[in-house]
Design a protein around this motif. Structure first.
Motif, PDB file in Angstrom:
ATOM      1  N   TRP A  89      -0.587  -0.089  -6.203  1.00  0.00           N
ATOM      2  CA  TRP A  89       0.187  -0.068  -4.951  1.00  0.00           C
ATOM      3  C   TRP A  89      -0.152   1.148  -4.089  1.00  0.00           C
ATOM      4  O   TRP A  89       0.612   1.536  -3.214  1.00  0.00           O
ATOM      5  CB  TRP A  89       1.692  -0.174  -5.208  1.00  0.00           C
ATOM      6  N   ALA A  91      -3.327   1.413  -2.058  1.00  0.00           N
ATOM      7  CA  ALA A  91      -4.601   1.058  -1.449  1.00  0.00           C
ATOM      8  C   ALA A  91      -4.799   1.990  -0.265  1.00  0.00           C
ATOM      9  O   ALA A  91      -4.269   1.775   0.817  1.00  0.00           O
ATOM     10  CB  ALA A  91      -4.582  -0.395  -0.995  1.00  0.00           C
ATOM     11  N   ASN A 112      -1.044  -3.374   2.335  1.00  0.00           N
ATOM     12  CA  ASN A 112      -0.820  -4.560   1.515  1.00  0.00           C
ATOM     13  C   ASN A 112      -1.405  -5.778   2.235  1.00  0.00           C
ATOM     14  O   ASN A 112      -1.953  -5.652   3.326  1.00  0.00           O
ATOM     15  CB  ASN A 112       0.676  -4.768   1.261  1.00  0.00           C
ATOM     16  N   GLN A 144      -6.106  -3.158  -3.199  1.00  0.00           N
ATOM     17  CA  GLN A 144      -5.159  -3.022  -4.310  1.00  0.00           C
ATOM     18  C   GLN A 144      -5.758  -3.471  -5.634  1.00  0.00           C
ATOM     19  O   GLN A 144      -5.090  -3.406  -6.665  1.00  0.00           O
ATOM     20  CB  GLN A 144      -3.896  -3.832  -4.011  1.00  0.00           C
TER      21      GLN A 144
END
Length: 361
Positions: A89, A91, A112, A144
């Motif tokens: 979580w 990225a 995301n 991710q």
């Protein structure tokens, strides 16, 4: 074409979770669809279910996951279909002020997937930590997905996606444990025991585990604690000082995140020692310390968010250390369960019966 898969959803605050049919769209630009093989049941998922994160229900739960990339969208080059990955979580964006200063572990603009997964009636789902991995297949941003050695068991690898990496990183990255250091860890659940494992890996001389549960203290010895303290029966500060020549520990990790445990950590460290807070407090908690003590004791008071990790750097390294027999990640897996076992896993988590339940698909 979009796909219909099964996933675990929290429909309303405090209500039991349910297995629902989820619509997963094809990956768009910068996105990937990942076939989930395993996903750990983390306290954060329970916090989502209980409304402790936000009220963006319904939530698609799960985030400590490993699986295989099934398809990728336009412009994705870092991963390809067939790659075995751990989902993260963080990225990193590469262009925010933290990234541009060479501190991507503090990225302020992690991303995301742009598209939403939905229920059959079109209701958009909020994926836990931008992942949502209690599901047969999930849609994430390609960033991710962190490629690791596929020789590792998925049930073990996925745990690096959150709690275990948070604990390892709290010791190794944030606390910078060195050889011959003395370390104390308060709270010996999954995160705390990962911090103990990290301290052992770094060569700490003395590792003191503190908890109120003797079962958890026994777990701590298996991860490398040299001493244990049941703080229900013994003053933890006095015990830690006694085990460190009267000085206190070089590093104290608070893996609980309560005012009382933080005060214990603060006074149990050596002069110029370090406190690392990795346990997550709730928004109502307040901390009060004499400012003269903060000044007079020196040292560092740090918070560790995701273990200050960089997934692309740390996940492959931790997997390799595990495959070399130097990092016992398998000990975190207390049980494996099916998708419909998540609610029961939450109950076991609350009572401290497990380190990690892991959904295996």
């Amino acid at each position: 074409m979009s796909q219909q898969v099964r996933g675990v959803v929290s429909l309303a605050k405090g209500a039991p979770v349910s297995v629902e049919t989820i619509i997963v769209p094809d990956p768009g630009p910068g996105e990937a669809v990942v076939k989930i093989q395993a996903c750990g049941v983390c306290h954060t998922d329970l916090h989502y279910r209980e409304g402790g994160i936000n009220d963006d229900f319904p939530f698609l739960l799960g985030h400590e996951a490993a699986g295989v990339v099934e398809s990728v969208g336009e412009g994705v080059t870092d991963v390809t279909p067939g790659d075995f990955v751990i989902l993260n979580w963080r990225a990193v964006c590469g262009s925010c002020r933290a990234c541009l200063r060479g501190r991507p572990q503090y990225c302020f603009n992690t991303h995301n997937a742009s598209q939403s997964m939905t229920l059959e009636d079109g209701t958009k789902l909020s994926p836990a930590l931008g992942i949502g991995a209690f599901i047969e297949k999930t849609l994430v941003a390609a960033g991710q997905c962190t490629k690791v050695n596929p020789a590792v068991r998925p049930a073990v690898a996925g745990l690096l996606g959150c709690g275990v990496m948070a604990g390892l990183g709290a010791a190794l990255n944030t606390g910078t444990v060195g050889r011959d250091d003395t370390v104390a860890v308060i709270g010996c659940g999954g995160v705390g025991n990962a911090a103990i494992a990290g301290a052992r890996l770094a060569g700490a001389r003395t590792i003191i585990a503190v908890d109120v549960d003797d079962t958890k203290l026994q777990w701590a010895t298996e991860f490398g604690a040299t001493h244990t303290v049941n703080s229900k029966a013994t003053d933890a500060v006095e015990a830690i000082q006694a085990l460190t020549g009267g000085f206190g520990a070089d590093l104290v990790v608070d893996a609980v995140g309560r005012p009382e445990t933080y005060r214990t950590a603060f006074y149990a460290r050596d002069l110029a020692g370090t406190v690392v807070l990795v346990g997550v407090p709730n928004p109502e908690m307040k901390l009060e310390l004499p400012l003269a003590d903060v000044f007079g004791r020196g040292g560092s008071l740090k918070s560790s968010w995701y273990g200050d990790c960089l997934p692309g750097r740390d996940f492959p390294t931790m997997v390799d250390l595990h495959l070399q027999g130097r990092l016992p990640l398998e000990k975190f897996v207390s049980e494996t369960i099916a998708l419909d076992g998540v609610e029961e896993a939450f109950a076991k988590m609350k009572t401290g019966q497990v380190l990690r339940s892991v959904v295996v698909l």
